[in-house]
Design a protein around this motif. Structure first.
Motif, PDB file in Angstrom:
ATOM      1  N   ASP A   1     -31.489 -21.492  33.423  1.00 11.27           N
ATOM      2  CA  ASP A   1     -32.155 -20.721  32.359  1.00 11.27           C
ATOM      3  C   ASP A   1     -32.778 -19.457  32.919  1.00 11.27           C
ATOM      4  O   ASP A   1     -32.690 -18.370  32.322  1.00 11.27           O
ATOM      5  CB  ASP A   1     -33.229 -21.581  31.683  1.00 11.27           C
ATOM      6  CG  ASP A   1     -32.618 -22.678  30.824  1.00 11.27           C
ATOM      7  OD1 ASP A   1     -31.447 -22.516  30.413  1.00 11.27           O
ATOM      8  OD2 ASP A   1     -33.318 -23.681  30.551  1.00 11.27           O
ATOM      9  N   GLN A   2     -33.424 -19.594  34.069  1.00 11.56           N
ATOM     10  CA  GLN A   2     -34.043 -18.426  34.685  1.00 11.56           C
ATOM     11  C   GLN A   2     -32.990 -17.379  35.050  1.00 11.56           C
ATOM     12  O   GLN A   2     -33.166 -16.178  34.799  1.00 11.56           O
ATOM     13  CB  GLN A   2     -34.827 -18.855  35.927  1.00 11.56           C
ATOM     14  CG  GLN A   2     -35.618 -17.721  36.569  1.00 11.56           C
ATOM     15  CD  GLN A   2     -36.446 -18.208  37.747  1.00 11.56           C
ATOM     16  OE1 GLN A   2     -36.423 -19.403  38.061  1.00 11.56           O
ATOM     17  NE2 GLN A   2     -37.144 -17.294  38.391  1.00 11.56           N
ATOM     18  N   LYS A   3     -31.871 -17.859  35.637  1.00 12.87           N
ATOM     19  CA  LYS A   3     -30.804 -16.917  35.983  1.00 12.87           C
ATOM     20  C   LYS A   3     -30.209 -16.275  34.732  1.00 12.87           C
ATOM     21  O   LYS A   3     -29.866 -15.083  34.729  1.00 12.87           O
ATOM     22  CB  LYS A   3     -29.716 -17.644  36.769  1.00 12.87           C
ATOM     23  CG  LYS A   3     -30.125 -17.989  38.195  1.00 12.87           C
ATOM     24  CD  LYS A   3     -28.961 -18.631  38.943  1.00 12.87           C
ATOM     25  CE  LYS A   3     -29.351 -18.946  40.389  1.00 12.87           C
ATOM     26  NZ  LYS A   3     -28.226 -19.558  41.150  1.00 12.87           N
ATOM     27  N   GLY A   4     -30.090 -17.080  33.652  1.00 14.74           N
ATOM     28  CA  GLY A   4     -29.561 -16.518  32.406  1.00 14.74           C
ATOM     29  C   GLY A   4     -30.462 -15.422  31.855  1.00 14.74           C
ATOM     30  O   GLY A   4     -29.983 -14.376  31.385  1.00 14.74           O
ATOM     31  N   CYS A   5     -31.792 -15.652  31.920  1.00 14.38           N
ATOM     32  CA  CYS A   5     -32.732 -14.626  31.446  1.00 14.38           C
ATOM     33  C   CYS A   5     -32.624 -13.359  32.294  1.00 14.38           C
ATOM     34  O   CYS A   5     -32.640 -12.234  31.768  1.00 14.38           O
ATOM     35  CB  CYS A   5     -34.156 -15.171  31.490  1.00 14.38           C
ATOM     36  SG  CYS A   5     -34.479 -16.498  30.310  1.00 14.38           S
ATOM     37  N   GLU A   6     -32.513 -13.565  33.602  1.00 12.05           N
ATOM     38  CA  GLU A   6     -32.390 -12.396  34.472  1.00 12.05           C
ATOM     39  C   GLU A   6     -31.107 -11.629  34.181  1.00 12.05           C
ATOM     40  O   GLU A   6     -31.102 -10.389  34.134  1.00 12.05           O
ATOM     41  CB  GLU A   6     -32.426 -12.850  35.929  1.00 12.05           C
ATOM     42  CG  GLU A   6     -33.795 -13.382  36.361  1.00 12.05           C
ATOM     43  CD  GLU A   6     -33.768 -13.914  37.790  1.00 12.05           C
ATOM     44  OE1 GLU A   6     -32.663 -13.927  38.382  1.00 12.05           O
ATOM     45  OE2 GLU A   6     -34.844 -14.313  38.299  1.00 12.05           O
ATOM     46  N   GLU A   7     -30.006 -12.369  33.971  1.00  8.59           N
ATOM     47  CA  GLU A   7     -28.744 -11.704  33.659  1.00  8.59           C
ATOM     48  C   GLU A   7     -28.815 -10.985  32.311  1.00  8.59           C
ATOM     49  O   GLU A   7     -28.254  -9.894  32.139  1.00  8.59           O
ATOM     50  CB  GLU A   7     -27.608 -12.739  33.640  1.00  8.59           C
ATOM     51  CG  GLU A   7     -27.283 -13.329  35.003  1.00  8.59           C
ATOM     52  CD  GLU A   7     -26.730 -12.285  35.955  1.00  8.59           C
ATOM     53  OE1 GLU A   7     -26.105 -11.309  35.477  1.00  8.59           O
ATOM     54  OE2 GLU A   7     -26.918 -12.435  37.178  1.00  8.59           O
ATOM     55  N   ALA A   8     -29.538 -11.605  31.325  1.00 13.00           N
ATOM     56  CA  ALA A   8     -29.673 -10.955  30.015  1.00 13.00           C
ATOM     57  C   ALA A   8     -30.467  -9.661  30.138  1.00 13.00           C
ATOM     58  O   ALA A   8     -30.121  -8.630  29.525  1.00 13.00           O
ATOM     59  CB  ALA A   8     -30.360 -11.909  29.035  1.00 13.00           C
ATOM     60  N   LYS A   9     -31.539  -9.701  30.937  1.00 11.61           N
ATOM     61  CA  LYS A   9     -32.314  -8.479  31.152  1.00 11.61           C
ATOM     62  C   LYS A   9     -31.451  -7.405  31.818  1.00 11.61           C
ATOM     63  O   LYS A   9     -31.493  -6.225  31.442  1.00 11.61           O
ATOM     64  CB  LYS A   9     -33.526  -8.784  32.024  1.00 11.61           C
ATOM     65  CG  LYS A   9     -34.593  -9.604  31.329  1.00 11.61           C
ATOM     66  CD  LYS A   9     -35.759  -9.854  32.266  1.00 11.61           C
ATOM     67  CE  LYS A   9     -36.832 -10.703  31.593  1.00 11.61           C
ATOM     68  NZ  LYS A   9     -37.963 -10.981  32.504  1.00 11.61           N
ATOM     69  N   ARG A  10     -30.694  -7.832  32.795  1.00 12.95           N
ATOM     70  CA  ARG A  10     -29.824  -6.867  33.487  1.00 12.95           C
ATOM     71  C   ARG A  10     -28.783  -6.290  32.535  1.00 12.95           C
ATOM     72  O   ARG A  10     -28.509  -5.078  32.542  1.00 12.95           O
ATOM     73  CB  ARG A  10     -29.143  -7.567  34.657  1.00 12.95           C
ATOM     74  CG  ARG A  10     -28.296  -6.643  35.513  1.00 12.95           C
ATOM     75  CD  ARG A  10     -27.659  -7.433  36.630  1.00 12.95           C
ATOM     76  NE  ARG A  10     -26.762  -6.584  37.410  1.00 12.95           N
ATOM     77  CZ  ARG A  10     -25.966  -7.028  38.386  1.00 12.95           C
ATOM     78  NH1 ARG A  10     -25.968  -8.324  38.695  1.00 12.95           N
ATOM     79  NH2 ARG A  10     -25.185  -6.197  39.049  1.00 12.95           N
ATOM     80  N   TYR A  11     -28.238  -7.168  31.670  1.00 17.01           N
ATOM     81  CA  TYR A  11     -27.239  -6.703  30.698  1.00 17.01           C
ATOM     82  C   TYR A  11     -27.854  -5.708  29.713  1.00 17.01           C
ATOM     83  O   TYR A  11     -27.255  -4.668  29.398  1.00 17.01           O
ATOM     84  CB  TYR A  11     -26.666  -7.912  29.962  1.00 17.01           C
ATOM     85  CG  TYR A  11     -25.706  -7.553  28.861  1.00 17.01           C
ATOM     86  CD1 TYR A  11     -24.407  -7.128  29.154  1.00 17.01           C
ATOM     87  CD2 TYR A  11     -26.095  -7.634  27.521  1.00 17.01           C
ATOM     88  CE1 TYR A  11     -23.527  -6.789  28.146  1.00 17.01           C
ATOM     89  CE2 TYR A  11     -25.222  -7.300  26.508  1.00 17.01           C
ATOM     90  CZ  TYR A  11     -23.939  -6.880  26.831  1.00 17.01           C
ATOM     91  OH  TYR A  11     -23.069  -6.545  25.820  1.00 17.01           O
ATOM     92  N   ASN A  12     -29.058  -6.016  29.233  1.00 17.45           N
ATOM     93  CA  ASN A  12     -29.727  -5.094  28.303  1.00 17.45           C
ATOM     94  C   ASN A  12     -30.013  -3.752  28.969  1.00 17.45           C
ATOM     95  O   ASN A  12     -29.884  -2.688  28.348  1.00 17.45           O
ATOM     96  CB  ASN A  12     -31.026  -5.717  27.803  1.00 17.45           C
ATOM     97  CG  ASN A  12     -30.781  -6.937  26.928  1.00 17.45           C
ATOM     98  OD1 ASN A  12     -29.750  -7.011  26.242  1.00 17.45           O
ATOM     99  ND2 ASN A  12     -31.692  -7.901  26.957  1.00 17.45           N
ATOM    100  N   SER A  13     -30.426  -3.813  30.225  1.00 20.47           N
ATOM    101  CA  SER A  13     -30.691  -2.563  30.940  1.00 20.47           C
ATOM    102  C   SER A  13     -29.412  -1.735  31.082  1.00 20.47           C
ATOM    103  O   SER A  13     -29.417  -0.507  30.872  1.00 20.47           O
ATOM    104  CB  SER A  13     -31.277  -2.880  32.319  1.00 20.47           C
ATOM    105  OG  SER A  13     -31.483  -1.702  33.056  1.00 20.47           O
ATOM    106  N   LEU A  14     -28.319  -2.402  31.411  1.00 14.92           N
ATOM    107  CA  LEU A  14     -27.050  -1.682  31.538  1.00 14.92           C
ATOM    108  C   LEU A  14     -26.598  -1.113  30.196  1.00 14.92           C
ATOM    109  O   LEU A  14     -26.070   0.007  30.126  1.00 14.92           O
ATOM    110  CB  LEU A  14     -25.980  -2.623  32.107  1.00 14.92           C
ATOM    111  CG  LEU A  14     -26.200  -3.065  33.568  1.00 14.92           C
ATOM    112  CD1 LEU A  14     -25.167  -4.117  33.964  1.00 14.92           C
ATOM    113  CD2 LEU A  14     -26.111  -1.859  34.511  1.00 14.92           C
TER     114      LEU A  14
END
Length: 332
Positions: A103-116
């Motif tokens: 879940d933590q990795k998913g949140c981090e990936e979602a943040k990274r995706y939103n930033s991109l």
């Protein structure tokens, strides 16, 4: 520390008694030691059973933990079957911890995706702005100064036309509103003559009623003045009549008082004459002439008293006085 036998308290005892006493104490101590030994054995056995139960429970928990870890490993292996690196990293973790990490990795990936995504949108917007600038520069380079001036004039005219359209629409709305108001006023004006006639009739009726009320008020005022003057006359007449009655009553009272005094004097004289006549009849002989004179005087007094009674219509002197006092309002 063992207690010594109390030999001083045994003084005077026989040897046999002392031996029996010591034997009883020894047997008592043996029984106490035996009871303590048995209690200790029971406690030891109980503790051993408790230790065995704890060992068994610990073993069961280790087995359950191992089975749980094996099941978590199976779950992780099935989930990350195609991702070997992630599977190897998660094998030492439980399923719950693995879920939290993912879940933590998913949140981090979602943040990274939103930033991109944001960076991409910014780049696209920048690209569109640059493309627009390039098109305008190319257009400006291909056209001459006259074309640019004409385009500016055309834009100004278009702006003026838009403003004029807005004003025309506003004027149409205002005109429509005024037309509705005018139509309403025309309809109202058709009813105004009837309302005016009705109001005039009402005013005439009110004026007529006001005149009648004023006439009634004048008549009432005249009646009031006449009644007031009549009341004053009646009060004056009543006062005069009362004064005359009081004067007549006072005169009658005086006459009655005089008649009363005269009657009392006559009665007293008659009584004195009768008393003297009786005394002279007993003591000295009186002539018939004096007796006849006294009788005539008494008869005269009685006749006067009778006339007074007839004049006052009362046959008692006290009643006459009471009647006059009651008429004057004098308390008895």
């Amino acid at each position: 520390m063992r207690s010594r036998p109390d030999f001083q308290s045994m003084q005077g005892w026989t040897a046999h008694d002392q031996i029996d006493q010591l034997r009883s104490k020894l047997s008592l101590k043996d029984r106490d030691r035996q009871a303590y030994y048995e209690a200790s054995r029971r406690a030891i056995a109980k503790n051993e059973n408790l230790v065995l139960a704890l060992h068994a429970g610990n073993k069961e928990q280790r087995v359950a933990l191992a089975q749980s870890q094996n099941r978590d490993e199976e779950v992780i292996h099935q989930v990350f079957l195609e991702r070997k690196t992630t599977r190897l990293a998660m094998l030492r973790n439980t399923a719950k911890k693995a879920i939290d990490l993912m879940d933590q990795k998913g949140c981090e990936e979602a943040k990274r995706y939103n930033s991109l995504q944001h960076q991409r949108s910014m780049c696209e917007q920048r690209l569109r702005d640059l493309q627009t600038l390039l098109d305008s520069m190319e257009l400006a380079g291909s056209k001459g100064p006259k074309d640019i001036e004409q385009e500016q004039v055309i834009r100004q005219l278009e702006n003026r036309i838009d403003k004029m359209r807005i004003r025309i629409n506003t004027a149409k709305n205002i005109r429509h509103t005024y037309e509705e108001i005018l139509h309403y006023l025309k309809e109202e004006s058709l009813v105004f003559p009837e309302k005016l006639d009705a109001m005039e009739l009402a005013i005439r009726a009110q004026n007529k009623e006001l005149a009648e009320l004023r006439a009634i008020q004048q008549d009432a005022q005249l009646s009031k003045d006449v009644a007031k003057s009549d009341l004053q006359k009646q009060e004056q007449a009543h006062f005069e009549a009362k004064r005359m009655r009081e004067q007549t009553l006072n005169e009658k009272k005086k006459q009655v008082e005089k008649q009363k005094e005269f009657a009392e004097k006559a009665e007293k004289r008659a009584q004195r004459a009768t008393f003297h006549a009786d005394d002279h009849a007993h003591d000295h002989p009186v002539s018939r002439l004096s007796i006849s004179k006294s009788a005539e005087q008494i008869q005269t007094y009685e006749e006067a008293f009778r006339l007074i009674k007839e004049a006052t219509v009362v046959f008692d002197i006290n009643d006459i006085v009471w009647q006059f006092q009651r008429q004057d309002g004098i308390p008895q």
